[in-house]
Design a protein around this motif. Sequence first.
Motif, PDB file in Angstrom:
ATOM      1  N   LEU A 129      22.379  95.784   3.976  1.00  0.00           N
ATOM      2  CA  LEU A 129      23.150  95.768   5.219  1.00  0.00           C
ATOM      3  C   LEU A 129      22.941  94.448   5.962  1.00  0.00           C
ATOM      4  CD1 LEU A 129      24.870  97.109   7.431  1.00  0.00           C
ATOM      5  CD2 LEU A 129      22.764  98.099   8.350  1.00  0.00           C
ATOM      6  N   VAL A 130      21.684  94.013   6.039  1.00  0.00           N
ATOM      7  CA  VAL A 130      21.378  92.755   6.724  1.00  0.00           C
ATOM      8  C   VAL A 130      22.116  91.598   6.063  1.00  0.00           C
ATOM      9  CG1 VAL A 130      19.568  91.063   7.208  1.00  0.00           C
ATOM     10  CG2 VAL A 130      19.158  93.487   7.648  1.00  0.00           C
ATOM     11  N   GLU A 131      22.034  91.516   4.749  1.00  0.00           N
ATOM     12  CA  GLU A 131      22.679  90.415   4.039  1.00  0.00           C
ATOM     13  C   GLU A 131      24.196  90.479   4.192  1.00  0.00           C
ATOM     14  OE1 GLU A 131      21.122  87.830   2.766  1.00  0.00           O
ATOM     15  OE2 GLU A 131      19.320  88.810   3.545  1.00  0.00           O
ATOM     16  N   GLU A 132      24.718  91.690   4.190  1.00  0.00           N
ATOM     17  CA  GLU A 132      26.164  91.860   4.346  1.00  0.00           C
ATOM     18  C   GLU A 132      26.623  91.378   5.723  1.00  0.00           C
ATOM     19  OE1 GLU A 132      29.242  95.604   4.693  1.00  0.00           O
ATOM     20  OE2 GLU A 132      27.541  95.791   3.308  1.00  0.00           O
ATOM     21  N   LEU A 133      25.855  91.731   6.753  1.00  0.00           N
ATOM     22  CA  LEU A 133      26.231  91.331   8.111  1.00  0.00           C
ATOM     23  C   LEU A 133      25.984  89.842   8.350  1.00  0.00           C
ATOM     24  CD1 LEU A 133      24.988  94.444  10.126  1.00  0.00           C
ATOM     25  CD2 LEU A 133      27.352  93.755   9.696  1.00  0.00           C
ATOM     26  N   ILE A 134      24.935  89.297   7.747  1.00  0.00           N
ATOM     27  CA  ILE A 134      24.696  87.855   7.857  1.00  0.00           C
ATOM     28  C   ILE A 134      25.875  87.090   7.265  1.00  0.00           C
ATOM     29  CG2 ILE A 134      23.330  85.946   6.919  1.00  0.00           C
ATOM     30  CD1 ILE A 134      21.966  87.183   9.250  1.00  0.00           C
ATOM     31  N   THR A 135      26.355  87.553   6.134  1.00  0.00           N
ATOM     32  CA  THR A 135      27.530  86.932   5.516  1.00  0.00           C
ATOM     33  C   THR A 135      28.748  87.079   6.420  1.00  0.00           C
ATOM     34  OG1 THR A 135      26.682  87.414   3.302  1.00  0.00           O
ATOM     35  CG2 THR A 135      29.036  86.929   3.490  1.00  0.00           C
ATOM     36  N   ALA A 136      28.857  88.237   7.057  1.00  0.00           N
ATOM     37  CA  ALA A 136      30.012  88.502   7.929  1.00  0.00           C
ATOM     38  C   ALA A 136      30.034  87.578   9.141  1.00  0.00           C
ATOM     39  CB  ALA A 136      30.002  89.960   8.379  1.00  0.00           C
ATOM     40  N   THR A 137      28.850  87.152   9.614  1.00  0.00           N
ATOM     41  CA  THR A 137      28.815  86.263  10.787  1.00  0.00           C
ATOM     42  C   THR A 137      29.522  84.943  10.516  1.00  0.00           C
ATOM     43  OG1 THR A 137      26.678  85.288  10.161  1.00  0.00           O
ATOM     44  CG2 THR A 137      26.624  87.224  11.598  1.00  0.00           C
ATOM     45  N   LYS A 138      29.591  84.550   9.255  1.00  0.00           N
ATOM     46  CA  LYS A 138      30.245  83.286   8.909  1.00  0.00           C
ATOM     47  C   LYS A 138      31.764  83.410   8.945  1.00  0.00           C
ATOM     48  CE  LYS A 138      26.326  82.203   5.902  1.00  0.00           C
ATOM     49  NZ  LYS A 138      25.862  82.003   4.503  1.00  0.00           N
ATOM     50  N   GLU A 139      32.241  84.640   8.828  1.00  0.00           N
ATOM     51  CA  GLU A 139      33.688  84.858   8.792  1.00  0.00           C
ATOM     52  C   GLU A 139      34.218  85.479  10.082  1.00  0.00           C
ATOM     53  OE1 GLU A 139      34.240  87.334   5.427  1.00  0.00           O
ATOM     54  OE2 GLU A 139      33.551  85.846   3.965  1.00  0.00           O
TER      55      GLU A 139
END
Length: 440
Positions: free
Chosen positions: A384-394
Amino acid sequence: SSDRNLFILIGEAGAGKTVVVTHMSKAHQQCVRAVHLCRHDVSARRQPRRIILSLAYQLARNFVPYRIEIEKNLRHYKQVVTGTPRELWDRLLVIPLSKLTKPKYFRKIVLIIDAIDESDHYMDPKGILNILRNRVRYLPSWVGVAVSSRGTEIIDVLGNQNPWVIKCDDAKNEQDVRKYVSRKLKTMGTVPEEELPDAVNTFAAKAKGLFLYVKHIFDSVATLTSASEAETLPDGLDDFYNRTFESLFPLDGKETNEKLEELKPILEVCVAAQSELKIAEISEIVGKSPTEVMQMLQPLSRFLGLPSDTSRCSPQTTLKFSHKTFRDWLVSTDPQALKKGGPSQAYVVSEMKGHKILAHYFASLLRLNETPVDRKNDGEDYELVEELITATKEDPLVKYAIRFCAFHASEATEWEVAKAVLTSLPHYELFARVQPGDID
Protein backbone atom coordinates in the motif's frame (compact mmCIF):
# COMPACT_ATOMS: atom_id res chain seq x y z
CA SER A 1 18.61 53.93 5.36
CA SER A 2 17.86 52.79 8.91
CA ASP A 3 20.53 51.20 11.09
CA ARG A 4 17.98 48.74 12.42
CA ASN A 5 17.81 45.11 11.32
CA LEU A 6 14.02 45.06 11.36
CA PHE A 7 11.35 47.19 9.72
CA ILE A 8 7.63 46.57 10.34
CA LEU A 9 4.70 47.63 8.16
CA ILE A 10 1.23 47.25 9.67
CA GLY A 11 -2.12 47.81 8.02
CA GLU A 12 -5.56 46.28 7.97
CA ALA A 13 -6.74 44.00 5.19
CA GLY A 14 -7.12 45.85 1.91
CA ALA A 15 -5.06 48.84 3.04
CA GLY A 16 -2.42 48.20 0.38
CA LYS A 17 0.45 46.55 2.28
CA THR A 18 1.35 44.22 -0.58
CA VAL A 19 1.25 47.15 -2.99
CA VAL A 20 3.72 49.00 -0.77
CA VAL A 21 5.95 45.92 -0.58
CA THR A 22 5.83 45.51 -4.35
CA HIS A 23 6.72 49.16 -4.83
CA MET A 24 9.61 48.87 -2.37
CA SER A 25 11.01 45.86 -4.20
CA LYS A 26 10.82 47.59 -7.59
CA ALA A 27 11.92 51.08 -6.53
CA HIS A 28 14.86 49.81 -4.47
CA GLN A 29 16.04 46.80 -6.47
CA GLN A 30 19.65 47.46 -5.53
CA CYS A 31 18.82 46.93 -1.86
CA VAL A 32 15.86 44.53 -1.92
CA ARG A 33 17.34 41.16 -2.85
CA ALA A 34 14.58 38.78 -1.71
CA VAL A 35 10.80 39.03 -1.33
CA HIS A 36 8.61 36.27 0.06
CA LEU A 37 4.84 36.68 -0.18
CA CYS A 38 3.05 34.51 2.40
CA ARG A 39 -0.37 33.22 1.41
CA HIS A 40 -2.94 31.78 3.78
CA ASP A 41 -4.18 29.34 1.13
CA VAL A 42 -0.81 28.09 -0.14
CA SER A 43 0.87 25.77 2.33
CA ALA A 44 4.27 25.99 0.67
CA ARG A 45 4.29 29.78 0.97
CA ARG A 46 3.38 30.01 4.64
CA GLN A 47 5.67 27.41 6.24
CA PRO A 48 8.55 28.92 8.26
CA ARG A 49 11.07 26.58 6.63
CA ARG A 50 9.88 27.46 3.14
CA ILE A 51 9.97 31.17 3.93
CA ILE A 52 13.63 30.97 4.96
CA LEU A 53 14.56 28.73 2.03
CA SER A 54 12.81 31.14 -0.33
CA LEU A 55 14.76 34.10 1.04
CA ALA A 56 18.05 32.19 0.83
CA TYR A 57 17.35 31.03 -2.72
CA GLN A 58 16.54 34.54 -3.93
CA LEU A 59 19.52 35.97 -2.09
CA ALA A 60 21.81 33.45 -3.79
CA ARG A 61 20.41 34.45 -7.17
CA ASN A 62 20.56 38.19 -6.56
CA PHE A 63 23.65 38.70 -4.39
CA VAL A 64 26.80 37.20 -5.88
CA PRO A 65 29.05 37.28 -2.76
CA TYR A 66 26.46 35.27 -0.85
CA ARG A 67 26.12 32.75 -3.67
CA ILE A 68 29.89 32.29 -3.81
CA GLU A 69 29.98 31.71 -0.05
CA ILE A 70 27.25 29.07 -0.31
CA GLU A 71 28.95 27.35 -3.25
CA LYS A 72 32.17 26.97 -1.26
CA ASN A 73 30.54 24.27 0.84
CA LEU A 74 27.51 23.21 -1.15
CA ARG A 75 27.41 19.69 0.27
CA HIS A 76 27.14 21.10 3.79
CA TYR A 77 24.28 23.41 2.84
CA LYS A 78 22.39 20.61 1.14
CA GLN A 79 22.35 18.85 4.52
CA VAL A 80 21.35 22.03 6.33
CA VAL A 81 18.04 22.35 4.47
CA THR A 82 16.56 19.47 6.48
CA GLY A 83 17.05 21.34 9.76
CA THR A 84 14.53 23.19 11.90
CA PRO A 85 13.49 26.72 10.90
CA ARG A 86 15.78 28.23 13.53
CA GLU A 87 18.71 26.13 12.31
CA LEU A 88 17.97 27.17 8.75
CA TRP A 89 17.92 30.83 9.73
CA ASP A 90 21.30 30.61 11.42
CA ARG A 91 23.06 28.32 8.97
CA LEU A 92 21.65 29.66 5.72
CA LEU A 93 21.50 33.36 6.57
CA VAL A 94 23.30 34.46 9.72
CA ILE A 95 26.52 32.44 9.39
CA PRO A 96 27.25 32.83 5.66
CA LEU A 97 26.27 36.52 5.63
CA SER A 98 28.45 37.19 8.68
CA LYS A 99 31.46 35.94 6.73
CA LEU A 100 30.97 38.64 4.11
CA THR A 101 32.09 42.23 4.19
CA LYS A 102 29.64 45.04 3.64
CA PRO A 103 29.38 45.93 -0.06
CA LYS A 104 30.63 49.43 -0.78
CA TYR A 105 28.01 50.40 -3.30
CA PHE A 106 24.90 50.43 -1.07
CA ARG A 107 23.99 50.84 2.59
CA LYS A 108 21.84 47.79 3.26
CA ILE A 109 20.56 44.54 1.80
CA VAL A 110 16.87 44.02 2.55
CA LEU A 111 14.87 40.79 2.76
CA ILE A 112 11.08 41.24 2.71
CA ILE A 113 8.40 38.95 4.15
CA ASP A 114 4.91 40.11 3.18
CA ALA A 115 1.79 39.06 5.12
CA ILE A 116 3.82 37.39 7.84
CA ASP A 117 0.61 37.02 9.86
CA GLU A 118 -0.53 34.42 7.30
CA SER A 119 2.46 32.17 8.02
CA ASP A 120 2.14 28.88 9.92
CA HIS A 121 2.65 28.92 13.70
CA TYR A 122 2.51 32.71 13.45
CA MET A 123 2.58 33.40 17.21
CA ASP A 124 4.09 30.07 18.29
CA PRO A 125 7.71 29.41 19.31
CA LYS A 126 8.21 27.55 16.01
CA GLY A 127 6.93 30.47 13.97
CA ILE A 128 8.93 32.83 11.83
CA LEU A 129 7.94 35.72 14.10
CA ASN A 130 9.75 34.26 17.10
CA ILE A 131 12.74 33.42 14.94
CA LEU A 132 12.92 37.08 13.95
CA ARG A 133 12.55 38.18 17.54
CA ASN A 134 15.40 35.97 18.74
CA ARG A 135 17.72 35.76 15.74
CA VAL A 136 17.40 38.82 13.49
CA ARG A 137 19.85 40.76 15.64
CA TYR A 138 22.59 38.30 14.71
CA LEU A 139 22.46 39.33 11.07
CA PRO A 140 25.19 41.75 9.98
CA SER A 141 24.23 45.39 10.52
CA TRP A 142 24.07 45.90 6.74
CA VAL A 143 21.34 43.26 6.33
CA GLY A 144 17.76 44.14 7.21
CA VAL A 145 14.42 42.34 7.23
CA ALA A 146 11.17 44.14 6.40
CA VAL A 147 7.87 42.47 7.31
CA SER A 148 4.24 43.39 6.76
CA SER A 149 1.33 42.24 8.88
CA ARG A 150 -2.31 42.93 9.55
CA GLY A 151 -2.48 42.95 13.32
CA THR A 152 -0.59 44.99 15.88
CA GLU A 153 0.09 41.81 17.89
CA ILE A 154 3.31 41.60 15.92
CA ILE A 155 4.57 44.42 18.15
CA ASP A 156 3.93 42.26 21.23
CA VAL A 157 6.38 39.70 19.87
CA LEU A 158 8.95 41.84 18.09
CA GLY A 159 8.73 44.86 20.36
CA ASN A 160 8.04 48.43 19.37
CA GLN A 161 10.31 48.86 16.35
CA ASN A 162 8.70 52.17 15.36
CA PRO A 163 6.47 50.40 12.83
CA TRP A 164 5.01 52.19 9.86
CA VAL A 165 1.26 51.87 10.35
CA ILE A 166 -1.12 52.38 7.44
CA LYS A 167 -4.28 53.68 9.11
CA CYS A 168 -7.24 53.65 6.79
CA ASP A 169 -8.81 56.60 8.59
CA ASP A 170 -5.58 58.59 8.52
CA ALA A 171 -6.03 61.95 6.81
CA LYS A 172 -3.11 61.35 4.44
CA ASN A 173 -4.42 57.94 3.45
CA GLU A 174 -7.90 59.31 2.81
CA GLN A 175 -6.34 62.09 0.76
CA ASP A 176 -4.53 59.47 -1.33
CA VAL A 177 -7.83 57.69 -1.93
CA ARG A 178 -9.53 60.93 -2.98
CA LYS A 179 -6.69 61.80 -5.38
CA TYR A 180 -6.86 58.38 -6.97
CA VAL A 181 -10.66 58.40 -7.26
CA SER A 182 -10.61 61.92 -8.68
CA ARG A 183 -8.08 60.96 -11.33
CA LYS A 184 -10.07 57.85 -12.30
CA LEU A 185 -13.37 59.72 -12.51
CA LYS A 186 -11.81 62.47 -14.60
CA THR A 187 -10.45 59.81 -16.94
CA MET A 188 -13.91 58.23 -17.20
CA GLY A 189 -15.35 61.67 -18.00
CA THR A 190 -18.91 60.73 -17.08
CA VAL A 191 -19.39 62.84 -13.95
CA PRO A 192 -20.19 66.53 -14.59
CA GLU A 193 -17.26 68.71 -13.55
CA GLU A 194 -19.32 70.69 -11.05
CA GLU A 195 -20.37 67.46 -9.31
CA LEU A 196 -16.93 65.90 -9.30
CA PRO A 197 -15.82 67.11 -5.81
CA ASP A 198 -18.99 65.76 -4.17
CA ALA A 199 -18.75 62.48 -6.07
CA VAL A 200 -15.12 62.06 -5.04
CA ASN A 201 -15.84 62.84 -1.38
CA THR A 202 -18.80 60.45 -1.28
CA PHE A 203 -16.85 57.69 -3.02
CA ALA A 204 -13.88 58.14 -0.68
CA ALA A 205 -16.09 58.12 2.40
CA LYS A 206 -17.61 54.81 1.37
CA ALA A 207 -14.16 53.37 0.67
CA LYS A 208 -13.18 53.95 4.32
CA GLY A 209 -9.57 54.27 3.26
CA LEU A 210 -9.41 50.88 1.55
CA PHE A 211 -7.86 50.91 -1.90
CA LEU A 212 -9.13 47.36 -2.43
CA TYR A 213 -12.68 48.70 -2.24
CA VAL A 214 -11.82 51.37 -4.80
CA LYS A 215 -10.38 48.76 -7.15
CA HIS A 216 -13.45 46.54 -6.85
CA ILE A 217 -15.83 49.42 -7.53
CA PHE A 218 -13.99 50.61 -10.62
CA ASP A 219 -13.75 47.02 -11.86
CA SER A 220 -17.49 46.45 -11.44
CA VAL A 221 -19.04 49.84 -12.26
CA ALA A 222 -18.86 50.72 -15.94
CA THR A 223 -19.71 54.39 -15.41
CA LEU A 224 -20.52 56.78 -12.61
CA THR A 225 -22.59 59.68 -13.89
CA SER A 226 -23.30 61.89 -10.89
CA ALA A 227 -22.64 62.65 -7.24
CA SER A 228 -26.07 61.26 -6.37
CA GLU A 229 -25.18 57.98 -8.04
CA ALA A 230 -22.07 57.81 -5.87
CA GLU A 231 -24.42 57.84 -2.87
CA THR A 232 -25.78 54.47 -3.99
CA LEU A 233 -22.39 52.74 -3.90
CA PRO A 234 -21.85 49.99 -1.30
CA ASP A 235 -20.91 51.19 2.15
CA GLY A 236 -17.51 49.58 2.55
CA LEU A 237 -15.91 46.35 1.40
CA ASP A 238 -18.20 43.95 3.26
CA ASP A 239 -21.27 45.66 1.83
CA PHE A 240 -19.73 45.39 -1.63
CA TYR A 241 -19.34 41.62 -1.24
CA ASN A 242 -22.86 41.36 0.19
CA ARG A 243 -24.44 43.30 -2.67
CA THR A 244 -22.49 41.26 -5.20
CA PHE A 245 -23.96 38.06 -3.77
CA GLU A 246 -27.42 39.61 -3.61
CA SER A 247 -27.24 40.34 -7.32
CA LEU A 248 -25.75 36.97 -8.27
CA PHE A 249 -27.79 34.83 -5.89
CA PRO A 250 -31.02 36.71 -5.07
CA LEU A 251 -33.06 35.28 -2.23
CA ASP A 252 -36.40 36.74 -3.36
CA GLY A 253 -37.89 36.27 0.07
CA LYS A 254 -36.56 32.75 0.44
CA GLU A 255 -34.05 31.54 3.00
CA THR A 256 -31.69 30.13 0.39
CA ASN A 257 -30.76 30.38 -3.26
CA GLU A 258 -30.79 27.05 -5.08
CA LYS A 259 -27.91 28.00 -7.36
CA LEU A 260 -25.78 29.05 -4.40
CA GLU A 261 -26.60 25.91 -2.42
CA GLU A 262 -25.25 23.83 -5.31
CA LEU A 263 -22.12 25.98 -5.33
CA LYS A 264 -21.52 25.94 -1.58
CA PRO A 265 -19.72 22.55 -1.35
CA ILE A 266 -17.16 23.87 -3.83
CA LEU A 267 -16.70 27.09 -1.86
CA GLU A 268 -16.53 25.10 1.39
CA VAL A 269 -13.69 23.02 -0.03
CA CYS A 270 -11.93 26.20 -1.19
CA VAL A 271 -12.09 27.95 2.20
CA ALA A 272 -10.91 24.84 4.04
CA ALA A 273 -8.15 23.80 1.63
CA GLN A 274 -4.60 24.28 2.85
CA SER A 275 -3.21 24.74 -0.63
CA GLU A 276 -4.44 25.99 -3.96
CA LEU A 277 -6.44 23.38 -5.85
CA LYS A 278 -6.97 22.95 -9.55
CA ILE A 279 -10.45 22.75 -11.03
CA ALA A 280 -9.86 19.10 -11.95
CA GLU A 281 -8.94 18.33 -8.33
CA ILE A 282 -11.97 20.13 -6.95
CA SER A 283 -14.20 18.28 -9.39
CA GLU A 284 -12.84 14.97 -8.08
CA ILE A 285 -13.44 15.98 -4.49
CA VAL A 286 -17.02 17.21 -4.94
CA GLY A 287 -18.00 14.61 -7.53
CA LYS A 288 -18.76 16.94 -10.43
CA SER A 289 -17.22 17.27 -13.87
CA PRO A 290 -14.61 20.00 -14.44
CA THR A 291 -16.99 21.69 -16.87
CA GLU A 292 -19.73 21.82 -14.23
CA VAL A 293 -17.31 23.26 -11.66
CA MET A 294 -16.10 25.94 -14.09
CA GLN A 295 -19.64 26.95 -14.99
CA MET A 296 -20.73 27.11 -11.36
CA LEU A 297 -17.75 29.25 -10.38
CA GLN A 298 -17.98 31.62 -13.34
CA PRO A 299 -20.11 34.26 -11.52
CA LEU A 300 -17.39 34.57 -8.86
CA SER A 301 -14.46 34.38 -11.27
CA ARG A 302 -12.92 37.73 -10.33
CA PHE A 303 -12.81 36.76 -6.65
CA LEU A 304 -11.26 33.37 -7.36
CA GLY A 305 -8.47 34.26 -9.77
CA LEU A 306 -10.32 32.83 -12.78
CA PRO A 307 -10.80 34.37 -16.22
CA SER A 308 -14.35 35.67 -16.66
CA ASP A 309 -14.61 33.74 -19.91
CA THR A 310 -14.94 30.05 -18.98
CA SER A 311 -13.59 29.08 -22.40
CA ARG A 312 -10.22 30.32 -21.17
CA CYS A 313 -10.39 27.98 -18.17
CA SER A 314 -9.21 24.41 -18.21
CA PRO A 315 -9.27 21.56 -15.69
CA GLN A 316 -5.68 22.56 -14.86
CA THR A 317 -6.63 26.13 -13.94
CA THR A 318 -5.79 26.86 -10.32
CA LEU A 319 -8.36 28.36 -8.00
CA LYS A 320 -7.19 31.00 -5.54
CA PHE A 321 -8.86 33.80 -3.63
CA SER A 322 -7.95 37.13 -5.18
CA HIS A 323 -7.81 38.61 -1.67
CA LYS A 324 -8.14 37.16 1.79
CA THR A 325 -10.90 39.65 2.67
CA PHE A 326 -13.29 37.78 0.37
CA ARG A 327 -12.51 34.46 1.99
CA ASP A 328 -12.91 36.00 5.45
CA TRP A 329 -16.24 37.52 4.43
CA LEU A 330 -17.50 34.17 3.16
CA VAL A 331 -16.89 32.41 6.47
CA SER A 332 -17.91 35.28 8.75
CA THR A 333 -20.41 34.23 11.41
CA ASP A 334 -19.91 37.16 13.79
CA PRO A 335 -23.40 38.59 14.54
CA GLN A 336 -21.97 42.11 14.76
CA ALA A 337 -20.26 41.70 11.39
CA LEU A 338 -23.53 40.50 9.86
CA LYS A 339 -25.23 43.68 11.02
CA LYS A 340 -22.46 45.86 9.56
CA GLY A 341 -22.60 44.51 6.03
CA GLY A 342 -21.25 41.03 6.59
CA PRO A 343 -22.83 38.19 4.63
CA SER A 344 -26.47 37.36 5.03
CA GLN A 345 -26.75 34.04 6.84
CA ALA A 346 -27.79 32.51 3.52
CA TYR A 347 -24.42 33.47 2.03
CA VAL A 348 -22.21 32.19 4.84
CA VAL A 349 -19.99 29.28 3.82
CA SER A 350 -19.14 26.63 6.43
CA GLU A 351 -15.42 26.07 6.73
CA MET A 352 -16.06 23.07 8.98
CA LYS A 353 -18.16 21.41 6.27
CA GLY A 354 -15.27 21.95 3.90
CA HIS A 355 -12.90 20.22 6.32
CA LYS A 356 -15.37 17.34 6.61
CA ILE A 357 -15.64 16.91 2.84
CA LEU A 358 -11.86 16.93 2.50
CA ALA A 359 -11.26 14.62 5.47
CA HIS A 360 -13.55 11.90 4.12
CA TYR A 361 -12.36 12.24 0.54
CA PHE A 362 -8.71 11.97 1.54
CA ALA A 363 -9.39 9.12 3.96
CA SER A 364 -10.83 7.22 1.02
CA LEU A 365 -7.92 8.22 -1.19
CA LEU A 366 -5.46 6.87 1.40
CA ARG A 367 -7.63 3.77 1.80
CA LEU A 368 -7.99 4.35 5.52
CA ASN A 369 -11.44 2.82 5.33
CA GLU A 370 -9.84 -0.58 4.92
CA THR A 371 -10.02 -2.52 8.17
CA PRO A 372 -7.24 -4.74 9.54
CA VAL A 373 -9.28 -7.69 8.26
CA ASP A 374 -9.01 -6.33 4.74
CA ARG A 375 -5.22 -6.16 4.95
CA LYS A 376 -3.82 -9.46 6.10
CA ASN A 377 -0.20 -8.68 6.93
CA ASP A 378 2.68 -6.23 6.96
CA GLY A 379 3.45 -7.16 3.38
CA GLU A 380 0.16 -5.65 2.30
CA ASP A 381 1.00 -2.51 4.28
CA TYR A 382 4.27 -2.29 2.38
CA GLU A 383 2.47 -2.73 -0.93
CA LEU A 384 0.00 0.00 0.00
CA VAL A 385 2.80 2.41 0.91
CA GLU A 386 4.65 1.78 -2.33
CA GLU A 387 1.45 2.08 -4.32
CA LEU A 388 0.60 5.44 -2.75
CA ILE A 389 4.18 6.72 -3.06
CA THR A 390 3.96 5.98 -6.77
CA ALA A 391 0.58 7.70 -6.90
CA THR A 392 2.03 10.93 -5.47
CA LYS A 393 4.03 11.32 -8.68
CA GLU A 394 0.89 11.21 -10.79
CA ASP A 395 -1.78 12.68 -8.53
CA PRO A 396 -0.91 15.73 -6.36
CA LEU A 397 -4.02 15.08 -4.28
CA VAL A 398 -2.43 11.93 -2.85
CA LYS A 399 0.51 13.93 -1.56
CA TYR A 400 -1.89 16.54 -0.20
CA ALA A 401 -3.90 13.80 1.50
CA ILE A 402 -0.81 12.35 3.17
CA ARG A 403 0.01 15.71 4.64
CA PHE A 404 -3.36 17.18 5.55
CA CYS A 405 -5.92 14.39 6.02
CA ALA A 406 -5.44 14.33 9.80
CA PHE A 407 -5.61 18.13 9.95
CA HIS A 408 -8.91 18.29 8.08
CA ALA A 409 -10.34 15.48 10.20
CA SER A 410 -9.45 17.25 13.45
CA GLU A 411 -10.79 20.61 12.21
CA ALA A 412 -14.05 18.87 11.27
CA THR A 413 -14.09 16.98 14.61
CA GLU A 414 -14.22 13.76 12.62
CA TRP A 415 -12.32 11.93 15.32
CA GLU A 416 -12.68 8.45 13.85
CA VAL A 417 -11.00 9.60 10.66
CA ALA A 418 -8.31 11.43 12.63
CA LYS A 419 -7.70 8.32 14.73
CA ALA A 420 -7.46 6.15 11.62
CA VAL A 421 -4.81 8.48 10.18
CA LEU A 422 -2.77 8.97 13.33
CA THR A 423 -2.69 5.28 14.27
CA SER A 424 -1.86 4.06 10.78
CA LEU A 425 1.75 2.94 10.52
CA PRO A 426 1.57 2.92 6.71
CA HIS A 427 0.41 6.54 6.83
CA TYR A 428 3.24 7.50 9.17
CA GLU A 429 5.74 5.94 6.79
CA LEU A 430 4.10 7.76 3.90
CA PHE A 431 4.36 11.06 5.76
CA ALA A 432 7.99 10.42 6.67
CA ARG A 433 8.88 9.72 3.05
CA VAL A 434 6.81 12.47 1.43
CA GLN A 435 7.28 15.24 4.03
CA PRO A 436 10.51 14.31 5.87
CA GLY A 437 11.17 17.87 6.97
CA ASP A 438 7.84 18.16 8.79
CA ILE A 439 8.03 15.15 11.11
CA ASP A 440 8.70 17.37 14.11
